[in-house]
Motif scaffolding. Structure first.
Motif, PDB file in Angstrom:
ATOM      1  N   LYS A 110       0.855  -1.188   0.000  1.00 38.64           N
ATOM      2  CA  LYS A 110       0.000   0.000   0.000  1.00 38.64           C
ATOM      3  C   LYS A 110       0.886   1.231   0.000  1.00 38.64           C
ATOM      4  O   LYS A 110       1.844   1.311   0.767  1.00 38.64           O
ATOM      5  CB  LYS A 110      -0.907   0.018   1.237  1.00 38.64           C
ATOM      6  CG  LYS A 110      -1.915  -1.108   1.292  1.00 38.64           C
ATOM      7  CD  LYS A 110      -2.787  -0.994   2.535  1.00 38.64           C
ATOM      8  CE  LYS A 110      -3.839  -2.083   2.597  1.00 38.64           C
ATOM      9  NZ  LYS A 110      -4.685  -1.963   3.816  1.00 38.64           N
ATOM     10  N   GLN A 111       0.525   2.170  -0.838  1.00 41.21           N
ATOM     11  CA  GLN A 111       1.339   3.370  -0.958  1.00 41.21           C
ATOM     12  C   GLN A 111       0.455   4.607  -0.913  1.00 41.21           C
ATOM     13  O   GLN A 111      -0.600   4.654  -1.542  1.00 41.21           O
ATOM     14  CB  GLN A 111       2.126   3.344  -2.266  1.00 41.21           C
ATOM     15  CG  GLN A 111       3.217   4.392  -2.361  1.00 41.21           C
ATOM     16  CD  GLN A 111       4.102   4.145  -3.565  1.00 41.21           C
ATOM     17  OE1 GLN A 111       3.640   4.213  -4.689  1.00 41.21           O
ATOM     18  NE2 GLN A 111       5.365   3.844  -3.318  1.00 41.21           N
ATOM     19  N   ARG A 112       0.933   5.583  -0.154  1.00 39.89           N
ATOM     20  CA  ARG A 112       0.228   6.864  -0.057  1.00 39.89           C
ATOM     21  C   ARG A 112       1.261   7.963  -0.211  1.00 39.89           C
ATOM     22  O   ARG A 112       2.120   8.145   0.654  1.00 39.89           O
ATOM     23  CB  ARG A 112      -0.500   6.984   1.283  1.00 39.89           C
ATOM     24  CG  ARG A 112      -1.355   8.260   1.420  1.00 39.89           C
ATOM     25  CD  ARG A 112      -2.093   8.246   2.751  1.00 39.89           C
ATOM     26  NE  ARG A 112      -3.011   9.366   2.869  1.00 39.89           N
ATOM     27  CZ  ARG A 112      -2.672  10.575   3.337  1.00 39.89           C
ATOM     28  NH1 ARG A 112      -1.421  10.791   3.747  1.00 39.89           N
ATOM     29  NH2 ARG A 112      -3.566  11.542   3.419  1.00 39.89           N
ATOM     30  N   ILE A 113       1.173   8.695  -1.330  1.00 40.37           N
ATOM     31  CA  ILE A 113       2.167   9.715  -1.609  1.00 40.37           C
ATOM     32  C   ILE A 113       1.494  11.074  -1.670  1.00 40.37           C
ATOM     33  O   ILE A 113       0.436  11.237  -2.281  1.00 40.37           O
ATOM     34  CB  ILE A 113       2.926   9.424  -2.924  1.00 40.37           C
ATOM     35  CG1 ILE A 113       4.036  10.464  -3.150  1.00 40.37           C
ATOM     36  CG2 ILE A 113       2.000   9.338  -4.111  1.00 40.37           C
ATOM     37  CD1 ILE A 113       5.046  10.058  -4.171  1.00 40.37           C
ATOM     38  N   THR A 169      -2.776  14.163  -3.051  1.00 41.20           N
ATOM     39  CA  THR A 169      -2.424  12.890  -2.422  1.00 41.20           C
ATOM     40  C   THR A 169      -2.974  11.757  -3.274  1.00 41.20           C
ATOM     41  O   THR A 169      -4.128  11.789  -3.707  1.00 41.20           O
ATOM     42  CB  THR A 169      -3.007  12.792  -0.999  1.00 41.20           C
ATOM     43  OG1 THR A 169      -2.445  13.833  -0.192  1.00 41.20           O
ATOM     44  CG2 THR A 169      -2.674  11.445  -0.376  1.00 41.20           C
ATOM     45  N   VAL A 170      -2.137  10.769  -3.529  1.00 39.91           N
ATOM     46  CA  VAL A 170      -2.520   9.635  -4.350  1.00 39.91           C
ATOM     47  C   VAL A 170      -2.228   8.357  -3.573  1.00 39.91           C
ATOM     48  O   VAL A 170      -1.148   8.216  -2.992  1.00 39.91           O
ATOM     49  CB  VAL A 170      -1.747   9.626  -5.687  1.00 39.91           C
ATOM     50  CG1 VAL A 170      -2.160   8.427  -6.528  1.00 39.91           C
ATOM     51  CG2 VAL A 170      -1.990  10.924  -6.450  1.00 39.91           C
ATOM     52  N   SER A 171      -3.201   7.443  -3.565  1.00 45.28           N
ATOM     53  CA  SER A 171      -3.037   6.155  -2.894  1.00 45.28           C
ATOM     54  C   SER A 171      -3.179   5.030  -3.905  1.00 45.28           C
ATOM     55  O   SER A 171      -3.920   5.154  -4.892  1.00 45.28           O
ATOM     56  CB  SER A 171      -4.068   5.983  -1.778  1.00 45.28           C
ATOM     57  OG  SER A 171      -3.912   6.970  -0.783  1.00 45.28           O
ATOM     58  N   PHE A 173       7.394   8.651  -8.028  1.00 47.07           N
ATOM     59  CA  PHE A 173       5.952   8.713  -7.783  1.00 47.07           C
ATOM     60  C   PHE A 173       5.464  10.140  -7.523  1.00 47.07           C
ATOM     61  O   PHE A 173       4.264  10.372  -7.422  1.00 47.07           O
ATOM     62  CB  PHE A 173       5.574   7.840  -6.583  1.00 47.07           C
ATOM     63  CG  PHE A 173       5.753   6.366  -6.817  1.00 47.07           C
ATOM     64  CD1 PHE A 173       4.819   5.644  -7.549  1.00 47.07           C
ATOM     65  CD2 PHE A 173       6.849   5.696  -6.305  1.00 47.07           C
ATOM     66  CE1 PHE A 173       4.985   4.287  -7.766  1.00 47.07           C
ATOM     67  CE2 PHE A 173       7.020   4.338  -6.507  1.00 47.07           C
ATOM     68  CZ  PHE A 173       6.082   3.625  -7.242  1.00 47.07           C
ATOM     69  N   ASN A 174       6.388  11.075  -7.375  1.00 43.98           N
ATOM     70  CA  ASN A 174       6.017  12.444  -7.012  1.00 43.98           C
ATOM     71  C   ASN A 174       4.990  13.006  -8.004  1.00 43.98           C
ATOM     72  O   ASN A 174       5.267  13.109  -9.198  1.00 43.98           O
ATOM     73  CB  ASN A 174       7.267  13.329  -7.004  1.00 43.98           C
ATOM     74  CG  ASN A 174       6.990  14.729  -6.501  1.00 43.98           C
ATOM     75  OD1 ASN A 174       5.861  15.078  -6.163  1.00 43.98           O
ATOM     76  ND2 ASN A 174       8.041  15.539  -6.455  1.00 43.98           N
ATOM     77  N   PRO A 175       3.813  13.399  -7.542  1.00 43.16           N
ATOM     78  CA  PRO A 175       2.798  13.921  -8.474  1.00 43.16           C
ATOM     79  C   PRO A 175       3.092  15.331  -8.961  1.00 43.16           C
ATOM     80  O   PRO A 175       2.412  15.824  -9.857  1.00 43.16           O
ATOM     81  CB  PRO A 175       1.513  13.882  -7.629  1.00 43.16           C
ATOM     82  CG  PRO A 175       1.984  14.028  -6.230  1.00 43.16           C
ATOM     83  CD  PRO A 175       3.303  13.308  -6.154  1.00 43.16           C
TER      84      PRO A 175
END
Length: 884
Positions: free
Chosen positions: A591-594, A608-610, A648-650
């Motif tokens: 699980k990733q939350r960035i 924020t993207v999960s 992964f940086n949005p």
């Protein structure tokens, strides 16, 4: 029956080692003894996760310390021979004694492993031509700051017992690393019979930096039998200082210039140097209250302080200028030379000053319990914290005066000179621009694992069944400055800011070691820029304050990964042919939350993207014992590799064009898929002597969702930027072969009996399928590489000479969005060391690296369009080593 007994011995010892119930030193002793008796030896640790404790054998078992060049080679060979997976190992000749200074340099002689040297040492490591390497410290995942892996050059060899390079993976190994896993192993107190002490003092000289620097290390260890059981303590400390000098002569990117000739509009220099100090320490404690239980705790810390600089000189060539003489290379339309007796082209000197501070700490506690004669239980908790920060002021200065200029492409590089002009005189230079840069990153992880292994009492098909689980929470963050660039006022006018108004600012570049024309030039002083940045800000920006953080560069990533595995060790006879192996399955849920920031129409807003991914990773490894000394091996597994956190940086960060830089941008992709690899290795290994072998391996890796970063033009608000983003390529394939040979010629008479040789060669082919169907070989992959090492050990003398070679490779495709690739010429290095035992406890060693003074040369697709010629320090060291 004899074959069955040998197989049973192998399986029993392999099970103990795989469960962590035998220490590495015990394994080494068993390997040496068994190999001497020509009986298959103890297995190497079967995985990188289940053996983290690496506890010792039963209390009364003898522990033998393997020392000496020949015995180290013998032990490394036995580890490879008996490992479940495809691996190569390098074992210390003595306590922490390797012929290299850090882990990255050691690995350069492993089959299929290639390294690049820069900043005074080897740093970048690839396995079979590719990155994507998982790094472990005693079987535990290890990393630097917000990176996925540990910077291996930061680990000194003084505290190492051995380094294992896994090229295939089992179900019980930490997932990650589609190309391989590097496990750095250190000594522990139960690895020795009793009290142990070792100290090393080394001085090294670098020829281009012309500096002599210290390298000091020590280890103390002891074990005691007490009323509470047996207790062991070990501590190690290492200090290194390295002042280095790298130099580059570069030629700018090609374009059509005068009269349709293809050449560069500029040439220049990059003079890099630094002062790096590393302090590292490790502690280890083991407690065995009974023969069935062991508890342990250990830690590792490293701190690096590094002040460095890259001094850039950029000289625009007088293309399309009146009075210029332009000559092509004979028989071509490529630029050969250009000159002008009096022209005022753009001439820049820039110092990029850097102050880097890095710290990494890891602590672990765990236990191994023999619950019943057939059941072993182990568990461990690990905490890792790493942080990095960089202060990076860059001051550009320019010379605004007419001068003569001569330039040519010579010996595969650029030659540039300004006859009659003193390029070192500060009075000729004024300030042009300031890049007020900084960045910082942090990483932290809490890691828990538990394992249960069951060994059936009956000798049947299944030799061991094991299950385990692991949960890790990893946090990573990064940020850099906002709008670091500020142009100096009044450039190219009589009112331009004179560098002579700041007496402490003015230095001269180091002298070049190669013949590139102009030997020295004016450069702003590194230390002044670092210590007086506020004064430079004040005169250029109008205030002394540093730039704030750029929200678009910020990301904070929390990644939670839960894994469970089941693995079976098995063995059987197929028509009298003993076969053993392991089969397993690993399930991983991530699980990733960035969190970051993005910009739309100039409005910055948080985002924020999960995401959640599920991966099933099967593995199978089998060995066929054709003869006592001949083994066939088959390994097949699926591996995944998660993208670097920054990918992964949005956020999207754009950098407008300046006089000296193009309009560029960087961006991430929060929806990146993990890279997948399906790996198959087939090997045949002949062990004809305790330290003699010929091994061959065929391998193939099939990739999906291969991760790659590339720069493509993108338009925002009517402006075009060359934006670098990570992408998932469609698919890729890598195939190849490794061949390795090792032998000591003990049957030669007298002193000749101390001779030995190690040789290996690796061939690789493959690449990525592009969207248009074309296939490009992997960037950074040499199709052919080889190592040849001459060894010697006789009486009080020992030594080695190591030659490494790798074929040319493409470093970057479509460089700067141009129709050119950066191709690197073959690389050759020669290192050597010789040791003499003054007494049984005191040894003196003389060593040298980069003895050929090898230059790094690359070009834009064709040799007639060179880019860089880079030269690095030749290093010579003298060391005294004492051990009890």
């Amino acid at each position: 029956m004899h074959a069955r007994r040998r197989f049973a011995l192998r399986a029993t010892v392999a099970a103990l080692a795989g469960a962590g119930l035998m220490s590495a030193a015990t394994v080494g002793a068993q390997e040496v003894g068994a190999a001497t008796a020509d009986v298959p030896a103890a297995s190497a640790p079967s995985n990188a996760e289940n053996n983290t404790a690496r506890a010792s054998a039963d209390r009364d078992a003898a522990v033998v310390t393997v020392t000496g060049t020949r015995q180290a080679a013998q032990s490394a060979q036995a580890i490879k021979r008996n490992a479940e997976q495809v691996l190569d190992s390098i074992v210390a000749d003595d306590i922490g004694k390797f012929p290299d200074k850090n882990v990255a340099e050691i690995l350069g002689r492993v089959p299929g492993v290639q390294v690049i040297r820069q900043n005074g040492e080897a740093g970048n490591v690839v396995i079979r031509g590719l990155g994507g390497i998982t790094t472990l410290y005693n079987g535990r995942e290890m990393f630097t700051a917000a990176g996925r892996s540990l910077f291996l050059a930061d680990v000194p060899v003084a505290m190492l017992q051995r380094v294992d390079v896994y090229k295939s993976q089992g179900a019980d190994m930490v997932e990650g690393g589609t190309s391989g896993v590097i496990d750095v192993r250190t000594n522990r107190p139960f690895d020795f019979k009793g009290a142990q002490a070792a100290f090393n003092v080394r001085a090294e000289h670098r020829d281009k930096a012309d500096k002599i620097d210290p390298n000091v290390s020590g280890l103390l260890s002891n074990r005691w039998k007490t009323a509470m059981g047996e207790i062991g303590l070990l501590g190690g400390l290492s200090y290194q200082r390295g002042r280095y000098h790298d130099e580059t002569a570069f030629v700018g990117e090609p374009r059509t210039i005068d009269r349709g000739i293809i050449g560069a509009p500029s040439m220049g220099r990059v003079m890099s140097g630094g002062d790096r100090e590393r302090l590292a320490g490790n502690l280890s404690a083991q407690w065995r209250p009974s023969s069935d239980l062991e508890l342990y705790a250990e830690s590792f810390s490293t701190k690096i302080d590094h002040d460095s600089q890259s001094i850039f000189f950029v000289g625009d060539l007088p293309i399309n200028n009146p009075g210029s003489t332009v000559t092509p290379m004979p028989g071509s339309n490529y630029l050969g030379s250009i000159s002008n007796p009096n022209v005022n082209t753009f001439t820049l000197s820039s110092t990029q000053a850097r102050r880097d501070d890095s710290e990494t700490h890891q602590g672990a506690v765990g236990a191994i319990w023999k619950a019943t004669p057939g059941v072993r239980v182990s568990g461990e908790v690990v905490r890792t914290v790493s942080k990095y920060s960089q202060k990076n002021p860059i001051l550009d200065t320019v010379m605004n005066m007419s001068k003569a200029i001569n330039a040519e492409v010579r010996d595969g590089g650029g030659y540039l000179e300004y006859p009659g002009t003193d390029m070192t005189d500060p009075a000729n230079w004024t300030m042009f621009a300031l890049f007020d840069n900084h960045n910082r990153s942090r990483g932290a992880a809490t890691d828990w694992r538990g394992d249960v292994a069951w060994t059936p009492e009956a000798d049947g098909f299944f030799k061991e069944l094991s299950v385990g689980a692991r949960h890790v929470q990893r946090d990573a963050s990064f940020v850099h400055e906002l709008n670091g660039y500020t142009a100096a006022p009044n450039s190219f006018t009589p009112n331009a800011i004179k560098v002579t108004d700041f007496p402490g600012l003015n230095c001269t570049s180091p002298k070049t070691g190669g013949n590139y024309g102009m030997n020295q030039f004016y450069a702003p002083c590194r230390d002044y820029l670092l210590d007086n940045t506020g004064a430079i800000r004040q005169v250029i920006k109008g205030n002394p304050n540093p730039q704030p953080d750029n929200p678009l560069s910020f990301y904070s990533d929390r990644e939670q990964s839960s894994a469970a595995y089941i693995k079976a060790n098995f063995g059987f006879d197929a028509w009298s042919l003993p076969i053993d192996g392991t089969a397993g399955l690993r399930y991983v849920k991530t699980k990733q939350r960035i969190s970051g920031f993005s910009s739309t129409a100039g409005v910055v807003s948080p985002v924020t993207v999960s995401s959640t991914t599920n991966d099933v990773l099967p593995s199978l490894s089998m060995r066929a014992h054709f003869r006592q000394d001949l083994i066939g091996r088959l390994s097949a597994s699926k591996a995944i590799e998660r993208a670097p956190f920054g990918d992964f940086n949005p956020g999207l960060t754009l950098f407008p064009s300046t006089t000296t830089t193009l309009a560029t941008g960087t961006a991430g992709n929060p929806n990146l898929m993990p890279q997948e690899a399906r790996n198959v290795d087939v090997a045949l290994e002949w062990y004809f002597a305790p330290a003699g072998s010929i091994t061959g391996t065929l391998f193939q890796h099939d990739y999906e969702n291969y991760l790659r970063r590339s720069a493509r033009p993108e338009t925002y608000d009517g402006l075009t930027y060359n934006v670098s983003r990570p992408y998932n390529a469609v698919e890729g394939k890598l195939k190849g072969a490794e061949l390795a040979y090792q032998q000591f010629y003990t049957k030669l008479p007298g002193w000749l009996g101390g001779l030995g040789m190690q040789a290996n060669v690796t061939w690789m082919d493959g690449g990525l399928a592009e969207a248009d169907g074309t296939i490009n070989t992997f960037a950074g992959m040499s199709k052919l590489s080889a190592n040849l090492v001459a060894l010697y050990e006789y009486g009080k003398w020992s030594g080695r000479i190591a030659y490494s070679w790798r074929d040319k490779f493409t470093a970057e495709y479509n460089y700067r969005a141009l129709p050119y690739n950066i191709v690197v010429d073959p690389l050759k290095t020669l290192d050597a060391s010789v040791s003499y035992k003054l007494t049984d406890k005191l040894t003196v060693t003389l060593d040298g690296s980069n003895l050929l003074d090898q230059s790094y040369h690359d070009y834009h697709s064709v040799p007639e369009l060179p880019r860089d010629v880079r030269r690095y320090d030749r290093v010579v060291g003298l060391a005294l080593r004492w051990r009890n």
